[in-house]
Design a protein around this motif. Structure first.
Motif, PDB file in Angstrom:
ATOM      1  N   THR A  63     -43.759  -0.263 -44.081  1.00  0.00           N
ATOM      2  CA  THR A  63     -44.658  -1.434 -44.058  1.00  0.00           C
ATOM      3  C   THR A  63     -44.198  -2.544 -45.000  1.00  0.00           C
ATOM      4  N   ASN A 103     -43.339  -0.814 -52.005  1.00  0.00           N
ATOM      5  CA  ASN A 103     -43.473  -2.238 -51.709  1.00  0.00           C
ATOM      6  C   ASN A 103     -42.275  -3.039 -52.230  1.00  0.00           C
ATOM      7  N   THR A 131     -50.584  -1.400 -53.381  1.00  0.00           N
ATOM      8  CA  THR A 131     -49.148  -1.559 -53.645  1.00  0.00           C
ATOM      9  C   THR A 131     -48.603  -2.891 -53.115  1.00  0.00           C
ATOM     10  N   ASN A 166     -49.569  -4.425 -46.087  1.00  0.00           N
ATOM     11  CA  ASN A 166     -48.533  -5.193 -46.771  1.00  0.00           C
ATOM     12  C   ASN A 166     -48.792  -6.690 -46.649  1.00  0.00           C
TER      13      ASN A 166
HETATM   14 NA    NA Z   1     -46.534  -2.375 -49.004  1.00  0.00          NA
END
Ligand code: NA
Lengths: 615, 615
Positions: A205, A567, B205, B567
């Motif tokens: 992601t 991330n 995150t 995200n």
């Molecule tokens: Na992320």
């Protein structure tokens, strides 16, 4: 593992298991790992010349070797050399020694240019000592569990990679001829391996929704492709990986428990056979033998405790333990015996008259009243606001109040009960340093050392708020669960540490010195763009990620932790791709596969299982 | 739910459950939801005047009402009005009607400026019809499960929010006086609510490691704060949320199953009591009664099947079913009966001489040989490369080969077996459209319509690769598991759809028209910065996120899906905060809490449970 049973071997065994030696081994293993702080590339300010770290390393290695030989002396050779962990230890010792000698030759014999490229290739092997010395049993068990979980999960991972490969082909065919570009001008889905990379990143992601935007802006229907991709690969596949890990993990855990129980019974049966005598119509262990055995096995127990255990095991009440009962001994050894009586507090013993006098009783009943508790909960909350709004003057008043509370509670419940209650101990550990720190802070002037102390006191003061949470019943249950599963989680922390160490050392060999943090306002030519022109205009530089590098073990651990959080990992890897080449992606992908997909899912499986058992 | 048993009511009941009415209800419920496509803000090109959608809406509402009244007529009033779903349906119908009348008045009576602000506030209620009509049983069950899971999870979520609040205070105290800034110049951790926001985003995150970099660049030790924060809140808390959801979910699922079984048995017992006759020394259901019952209950079954079931239930072989056996009937109704015989294929029936002739047998043994399979697997792989490298000319050869394969397999195994084997049907569904499409493609010229066809053919051609996966045994097991749990996952897809719809409608009311996608090269003043000067220089604009807006239900669903993936959700919310105010964050936080933390964890729990049962 079987040991020789002659007297000399037993003496050697006892010496081997002496506390001093065990401690020395722990120190040696951790020092060995800690050497990376001082070796090139060292943590800033901690660099040592290579011969200095090598001398320490040699000493540690000799200690490992001597410990290994010591172990050989009292073990049955057949079983000793069949145990993989012993093989791993001796092979690792030999490899490290070869590497050390090779490195010394490389550095001293070749030209300076070649010498600068010298590689200490054995360093990733160091954590093996942590796992494979006989004392790392918990860690070894965790690794064994992971290894056994792998084969079944690997099929699902392979299927998952195949799915990415198919989707990448589809993406390539759908988008390559539409002359789409990313906002920074890079071509969009026009090369198969770039498609695979972009879609792999999308599974994490990390590039959502950026990877979709160019196509989506061109034609809204392209969102369908990404929707299907994410549903299939993120929501279905990733959950199935977790399910499979959890399923396997649970099964292997069950097998492990069964095996342990079986092993325990077999060993106990052998002990019984060694100690048994024929009495009336069956073999038994007599009371005399029992006491001799317990004196060796549990020397810190008093005779009373040994007797209690004996009576529990002596099912037939004929002063002898039968085989069937003897096999239960292991389970009973862990049972905590508690003396059941309401003890008087220390003060009551010392001066019962004053402690039990009416005014004292009034104080105690006030302290025991729930409004006493509520008042101080309120004070803590008020204190949090005071801290938040920087009203430092009020701090003294609060600290005095909290100190008085501690004294009153110790007075009422007695020091023994106070210092064995979790939340009371927590309270004590938070308030006392705050009191001491504040006294020091006041006595010190406005100098540099104070700044760090203030930071420390801040942390301590804010931590007090945790007690507030602890005072709410429902929260206590959750917190207790967390505290209880803590030690088991720590084992998995150690597993992750092992992989971090290996990846950190490899990362330093591959990437150290390539990206440097010099600040972003520098006008110095060599320091611009973090020391590499190729980073100019990159997202890595724009996001000011230059501090995320592999220039020391500490920096490596930080960037690896950031990669674990996932991330922006593609942005970090893009920086290292720019200063090396696209093969660097393998390092980052493999880290993601091993540490995120497998280890973190195992951690989740583990917390699931423990939570369900505990809660 | 109990119904009246007089003849008129039974007729009404049968009419109510007539297939046509049921279908009409499905159409009505989905049309009702689908209205959002045409209502303001409509999907581009699909806008209808408000009176047009309102007329459709009124028709649907009248249908819902008539269906509701129909249901009242044959139900026992006491049990009908005690059922919450009926109350919800009638209240929702009334509310929608009030909203419609109110909207018409608002739009027509007030001044144009006020009329433009008219709100259709009942639209978020629309999915309630999906859940609460008697036919949405699975969905209702899923919602009930979620609602029951909530109370126990809420404590952990509260604790988790408390933990964020404490860490935010700590972060504020540690960093507010260091004059740190983000790369874009925003102040860093200098306001409590901004700290809470940044740390909440960090739990997802989404802003890692950006949120750490300013402090980390200042002093490397600040990494510890973020390390502890992430370990506690991401790795421990989030896993405990999952564990708690899983634990509760499993418990409630078990209760649900027990309740269903109990209900089923009670209803069957009532049926038995209605049909029983006294025979010899006990109550039984006779064979005659059984057949009459089955003619009503399962009219599509033949008499043979009814007889088979009767003999299975007639445990005592006296032509009558006892109470104990009758209660088992529900379990047997779902058992699939298969006729066990090797059927001759259609061709064999038609011309046994030619089908069984030696040349025919040779062909069949070739097709059955595993190398036949391998050859075509290899061809598929080769075809994938051909597709990848754009060698369009070879496509005809491959299509012919695959068509021949299908014909041969149908010939050998017979059409009946071929078209009931999953992978054969899959193959057929992939190759046939490709053949037809390629023929159309060739016959059409180089015009616009061809482009879409080519895209479609691409997808089809690439999908063939999935068959390759299906031919590997180990992968088949995993795929079968996925296919088997598909329908159950679909129920959760519907749950998520309901929340998406509600959030999409609310999002359109709050944010529609504020951010517009006009491309990024426009020189038009009003179209620059996506239509709002306040977006100038923002990360939202820089990442070209203007297509992620709430300007139609379709756009809303896309951005909500992106928010579900989490995200960059903070960047998207920052855009909407810029064009409104910080209260907009509540919309995005609540979406994250409900749809990501709760729903996605329930999905995971659900997949875990189903996978463990299936695999
Ligand atoms: Na992320």
């Amino acid at each position: 593992m079987t040991f020789k049973t002659d007297e000399r071997s037993i003496r050697l065994y006892n010496l081997y298991n002496h506390l001093a030696f065990k401690l020395a081994l722990y120190v040696a293993v951790w020092s060995f790992l800690f050497l990376a702080v001082f070796e090139k590339p060292a943590v800033p300010g901690a660099a040592l010349p290579y011969w200095a770290t090598m001398i320490i390393e040699a000493c540690i290695l000799i200690f490992f070797l001597s410990r290994f030989i010591h172990n050989v002396l009292f073990s049955e050779p057949a079983s000793f050399w069949k145990d993989p962990k012993n093989i791993v230890v001796i092979v690792t010792i030999i490899l490290v020694a070869i590497d050390m000698v090779g490195y010394i030759i490389w550095v001293n014999v070749t030209s300076p240019a070649v010498a600068a490229k010298a590689v200490r290739w054995s360093r990733p092997l160091r954590p093996l000592f942590l796992i494979n010395f006989p004392e790392g049993r918990q860690l070894r068990k965790a690794f064994r569990n992971i290894l056994r979980t792998l084969p079944d999960v690997v099929h699902i991972l392979a299927l998952f990679l195949a799915s990415i490969a198919i989707f990448a082909l589809l993406a390539l065919k759908l988008m390559q001829n539409r002359s789409l570009v990313y906002p920074d001008g890079r071509p969009y889905f026009n090369n198969y391996f770039e498609c695979v990379w972009d879609l792999y990143v999308l599974v994490t992601t990390a590039n959502s929704p950026d990877v979709m935007m160019p196509a989506y802006n061109k034609n809204n229907w392209f969102a369908t492709f990404f929707f299907v991709y994410i549903v299939v690969n993120v929501y279905i596949f990733m959950n199935i990986v977790l399910a499979s890990v959890y399923n396997n993990y649970r099964r292997h855990l069950k097998n492990e428990v069964i095996k342990t129980v079986y092993l325990k019974r077999r060993l106990l049966a052998r002990v019984f056979d060694l100690l048994k005598v024929w009495q009336r119509d069956t073999y038994v262990v007599t009371r005399q033998t029992w006491h001799s055995l317990m004196e060796i096995a549990a020397p810190h127990w008093g005779p009373t405790r040994r007797d209690v255990l004996f009576y529990v095991l002596d099912d037939t009440a004929d002063n002898a333990i039968r085989r069937k009962d003897f096999l239960k001994v292991a389970d009973l050894l862990n049972v905590e015996l508690a003396e059941e009586k309401e003890e008087p507090t220390a003060l009551e013993n010392w001066c019962p008259r004053c402690y039990l006098a009416p005014p004292s009783e009034v104080i105690k009943s006030i302290v025991r009243h729930r409004f006493f508790h509520y008042t101080f909960d309120f004070l803590i909350l008020l204190n949090a606001f005071i801290v938040g709004f920087n009203l430092e003057e009020a701090e003294w008043g609060f600290l005095t109040a909290f100190t008085v509370e501690i004294l009153l509670r110790v007075y009422t419940f007695g020091p023994k009960k106070y210092f064995t209650t979790f939340w009371d101990v927590f309270d004590f550990c938070v308030v006392m340093p705050a009191v001491i720190g504040t006294i020091i802070e006041t006595s010190l002037g406005d100098d540099y050392g104070r700044v760090k102390l203030i930071d420390f006191l801040m942390v301590i003061r804010v931590l007090k708020l945790v007690r507030l949470i602890g005072s709410i019943k429902r929260f206590q249950i959750v917190l207790t669960t967390i505290v209880n599963i803590g030690p088991s989680i720590a084992t998995y922390g150690a597993v992750i540490f092992v992989f971090f160490y290996i990846y950190a050392v490899i990362g330093m060999e591959l990437f150290s010195g390539l990206i440097n943090y010099y600040g972003y306002d520098t006008k110095n030519e060599t320091e611009m763009f973090c020391g590499d022109q190729r980073l100019k205009g990159s997202e890595f530089l724009q996001k000011r990620y230059c501090g995320n590098n592999f220039n020391s073990i500490a920096h490596s651990f930080v960037i690896l932790f950031e990669l674990l959080v996932v991330n922006q990992w593609h942005v970090m890897s893009s920086g290292f791709v720019l200063v090396t080449n696209k093969a660097a992606r393998l390092y980052f992908i493999s880290f993601h596969m091993i540490c995120v997909v497998i280890l973190l899912n195992i951690l989740t499986a583990f917390i699931l299982e423990v939570f369900i058992l505990e809660y």
